[in-house]
Design a protein around this motif. Sequence first.
Motif, PDB file in Angstrom:
ATOM      1  N   GLU A 248       0.824  -1.206   0.000  1.00 36.06           N
ATOM      2  CA  GLU A 248       0.000   0.000   0.000  1.00 36.06           C
ATOM      3  C   GLU A 248       0.856   1.254   0.000  1.00 36.06           C
ATOM      4  N   ASP A 249       0.295   2.332  -0.535  1.00 37.84           N
ATOM      5  CA  ASP A 249       0.926   3.643  -0.372  1.00 37.84           C
ATOM      6  C   ASP A 249       0.855   4.090   1.079  1.00 37.84           C
ATOM      7  N   ASP A 250      -0.304   3.890   1.701  1.00 39.30           N
ATOM      8  CA  ASP A 250      -0.502   4.165   3.120  1.00 39.30           C
ATOM      9  C   ASP A 250      -1.205   2.964   3.719  1.00 39.30           C
ATOM     10  N   GLY A 279      15.790   8.091  -0.118  1.00 41.38           N
ATOM     11  CA  GLY A 279      15.057   7.111   0.676  1.00 41.38           C
ATOM     12  C   GLY A 279      13.706   6.707   0.128  1.00 41.38           C
ATOM     13  N   GLU A 280      13.364   7.130  -1.098  1.00 45.67           N
ATOM     14  CA  GLU A 280      12.045   6.790  -1.645  1.00 45.67           C
ATOM     15  C   GLU A 280      11.946   5.298  -1.949  1.00 45.67           C
ATOM     16  N   ILE A 281      10.840   4.701  -1.541  1.00 54.40           N
ATOM     17  CA  ILE A 281      10.493   3.326  -1.902  1.00 54.40           C
ATOM     18  C   ILE A 281       9.104   3.382  -2.525  1.00 54.40           C
ATOM     19  N   THR A 282       8.987   3.031  -3.792  1.00 51.06           N
ATOM     20  CA  THR A 282       7.725   3.173  -4.508  1.00 51.06           C
ATOM     21  C   THR A 282       6.865   1.922  -4.383  1.00 51.06           C
ATOM     22  N   LEU A 283       5.608   2.080  -4.757  1.00 44.46           N
ATOM     23  CA  LEU A 283       4.699   0.935  -4.791  1.00 44.46           C
ATOM     24  C   LEU A 283       5.218  -0.117  -5.758  1.00 44.46           C
ATOM     25  N   ASP A 284       5.801   0.324  -6.842  1.00 47.00           N
ATOM     26  CA  ASP A 284       6.365  -0.605  -7.817  1.00 47.00           C
ATOM     27  C   ASP A 284       7.501  -1.411  -7.180  1.00 47.00           C
ATOM     28  N   LEU A 286       7.812  -2.157  -4.034  1.00 44.54           N
ATOM     29  CA  LEU A 286       7.245  -3.075  -3.058  1.00 44.54           C
ATOM     30  C   LEU A 286       6.568  -4.262  -3.729  1.00 44.54           C
ATOM     31  N   LEU A 287       5.904  -4.013  -4.848  1.00 41.58           N
ATOM     32  CA  LEU A 287       5.232  -5.108  -5.546  1.00 41.58           C
ATOM     33  C   LEU A 287       6.241  -6.130  -6.056  1.00 41.58           C
ATOM     34  N   LYS A 288       7.364  -5.669  -6.517  1.00 43.02           N
ATOM     35  CA  LYS A 288       8.417  -6.590  -6.949  1.00 43.02           C
ATOM     36  C   LYS A 288       8.961  -7.376  -5.756  1.00 43.02           C
ATOM     37  N   GLN A 289       9.136  -6.692  -4.619  1.00 47.12           N
ATOM     38  CA  GLN A 289       9.652  -7.354  -3.425  1.00 47.12           C
ATOM     39  C   GLN A 289       8.654  -8.358  -2.867  1.00 47.12           C
ATOM     40  N   ALA A 290       7.356  -8.045  -2.979  1.00 50.31           N
ATOM     41  CA  ALA A 290       6.322  -8.904  -2.399  1.00 50.31           C
ATOM     42  C   ALA A 290       6.422 -10.332  -2.912  1.00 50.31           C
ATOM     43  N   LEU A 291       6.722 -10.488  -4.173  1.00 52.14           N
ATOM     44  CA  LEU A 291       6.749 -11.818  -4.769  1.00 52.14           C
ATOM     45  C   LEU A 291       7.923 -12.648  -4.258  1.00 52.14           C
ATOM     46  N   ARG A 292       8.899 -12.006  -3.629  1.00 52.13           N
ATOM     47  CA  ARG A 292      10.047 -12.732  -3.077  1.00 52.13           C
ATOM     48  C   ARG A 292       9.780 -13.250  -1.664  1.00 52.13           C
ATOM     49  N   HIS A 293       8.600 -12.940  -1.126  1.00 46.83           N
ATOM     50  CA  HIS A 293       8.283 -13.332   0.246  1.00 46.83           C
ATOM     51  C   HIS A 293       7.381 -14.566   0.303  1.00 46.83           C
ATOM     52  N   SER A 294       7.302 -15.315  -0.776  1.00 45.92           N
ATOM     53  CA  SER A 294       6.506 -16.548  -0.842  1.00 45.92           C
ATOM     54  C   SER A 294       5.082 -16.336  -0.352  1.00 45.92           C
ATOM     55  N   PRO A 295       4.361 -15.388  -0.962  1.00 45.86           N
ATOM     56  CA  PRO A 295       3.003 -15.103  -0.473  1.00 45.86           C
ATOM     57  C   PRO A 295       1.997 -16.156  -0.918  1.00 45.86           C
ATOM     58  N   SER A 296       1.024 -16.407  -0.061  1.00 40.63           N
ATOM     59  CA  SER A 296      -0.156 -17.157  -0.494  1.00 40.63           C
ATOM     60  C   SER A 296      -1.067 -16.249  -1.314  1.00 40.63           C
ATOM     61  N   ARG A 297      -1.152 -14.999  -0.869  1.00 38.62           N
ATOM     62  CA  ARG A 297      -1.953 -13.996  -1.578  1.00 38.62           C
ATOM     63  C   ARG A 297      -1.241 -12.651  -1.495  1.00 38.62           C
ATOM     64  N   GLY A 301      -3.119  -2.190  -2.354  1.00 36.91           N
ATOM     65  CA  GLY A 301      -3.910  -0.979  -2.203  1.00 36.91           C
ATOM     66  C   GLY A 301      -4.037  -0.274  -3.542  1.00 36.91           C
ATOM     67  N   GLU A 302      -4.672   0.833  -3.549  1.00 41.36           N
ATOM     68  CA  GLU A 302      -4.990   1.510  -4.807  1.00 41.36           C
ATOM     69  C   GLU A 302      -3.744   1.926  -5.579  1.00 41.36           C
ATOM     70  N   VAL A 303      -3.778   1.700  -6.892  1.00 42.02           N
ATOM     71  CA  VAL A 303      -2.717   2.185  -7.777  1.00 42.02           C
ATOM     72  C   VAL A 303      -3.285   3.313  -8.617  1.00 42.02           C
ATOM     73  N   ARG A 304      -2.413   4.266  -8.960  1.00 42.40           N
ATOM     74  CA  ARG A 304      -2.889   5.476  -9.634  1.00 42.40           C
ATOM     75  C   ARG A 304      -2.117   5.796 -10.907  1.00 42.40           C
ATOM     76  N   ALA A 305      -1.069   5.036 -11.213  1.00 43.03           N
ATOM     77  CA  ALA A 305      -0.230   5.404 -12.360  1.00 43.03           C
ATOM     78  C   ALA A 305       0.402   4.149 -12.944  1.00 43.03           C
ATOM     79  N   GLY A 306       1.647   4.281 -13.415  1.00 44.60           N
ATOM     80  CA  GLY A 306       2.290   3.204 -14.137  1.00 44.60           C
ATOM     81  C   GLY A 306       2.572   1.959 -13.329  1.00 44.60           C
ATOM     82  N   GLU A 307       2.455   2.051 -11.977  1.00 40.19           N
ATOM     83  CA  GLU A 307       2.664   0.849 -11.169  1.00 40.19           C
ATOM     84  C   GLU A 307       1.562  -0.188 -11.385  1.00 40.19           C
TER      85      GLU A 307
END
Length: 447
Positions: A248-250, A279-284, A286-297, A301-307
Amino acid sequence: MTPTMLPWFDDGDPIPDPATVDTLRTRAAARLDNHEPDQHAVVSDEVFAWAADRAAAGRPPMPEAVERRLIRAVHGGLAGLGGLAAVLDRDAIENIHVHGHDHVLVNTADGTTARWPHPVADSDEALLDLLGELFARAGRTSREFSPAHPIANIRIPAGGPLGARIAAVRELCDRPRVAIRRHRLAHAALEDLRANGTLDARLQQFLSAAVAAGLNLLVTGGPYAGKTTLLRALCQEIPAPEHVVTVEDDYELGLHLDHGRHPLVTALESRTAGAEGTGEITLDDLLKQALRHSPSRVIVGEVRAGEITAMMRALGNGAAGGMGTLHATSARAVPDRIAALGQLADPPLPIAAAHRWTASALDVIVHVTRHDQPDGRHRTVGEIVEVGPVGDAEAPDLTPLFATAPGQRHPIPVGPPSPELLERLVATGLDAGVFDLPARAWGGEHR
């Protein structure tokens, strides 16, 4: 209706007097500066002593609920919220609009707009000082809010269990402008949304089965239509042992706060650059990192642009039951909305590729609608469609499953899902009768 005609906010619960709050805050701060370690004990002690002095002077005893609210207001003052603390502490309020220190309007959950009865600072300059301090130290990175940086956004840990989101502007308008969004209904479930009229029993059964079946769902709607609230309720249907990664952004979903229901959650929140521009960490990211955490799901949160491209990649990564939210005017507008946002990616996502991705990554779109009517504000699930393969129109085929008949508040079935989708839903125990067509509600078959 002009602002002077708007009613004063009154939820039946007395609002602490700002001068009293400031006096008690000053007393508590002095004791804390003398190294008394327990802030809660110090604040409570000062409030109880003040109430005792008040009673000794012959004033009526203060109700316990009023004392509790006064204690929270003093804690808010110590946290640097100033006059914002009291307005952030009202459960009925969804949005706060500060147009100068002494002109504050609030939107309540029932759609009412009202005036807040107290200034939130002594002057516009004092308000800017308050905001500057808040942005500098309330977030995880320091944010500058000054004439050189006149736009700032932050999430603060106040206004409820999920906090509140603040957007502020200065210099670019006549007076400081602040918009605050409180995240209400932190742990709402589908049963709660059924009770408040957002959906009916039939939709509750379908949505519960859709989550259990691991369908990839996208919740869409306009501003403040209840997208995040519905997504949060859908997440309550996820079986507890599953590893859920939220991006999420927030922080708005708050699954990581409910350890009993969701013991295995990795909650990721984007981060803007600090005052130094780093120090910026974008939603994009985080989404790439999420897949490295072996998620079940993966819940987005809301996306608003190229992410949007990263979101579609996350939902289509092979893990079942991904969900997210998106601004859209209708369910049928979603494929074009995704394609348009894909054009903002770097590199841009071709429209044909965006449509193919939408068709492969999504199973169902759930569209929510906000109705502002004379009897109040209502939010309802307006339509649900199944997303099929790319068809002759070179866009994903959308099959309406539920739609709202003219003059009705809740949608009714308008057609069965595909055999493949129906099989997945029935396997979870869903009664296929939820798709029976009440054609008379439309005066004939709905097309």
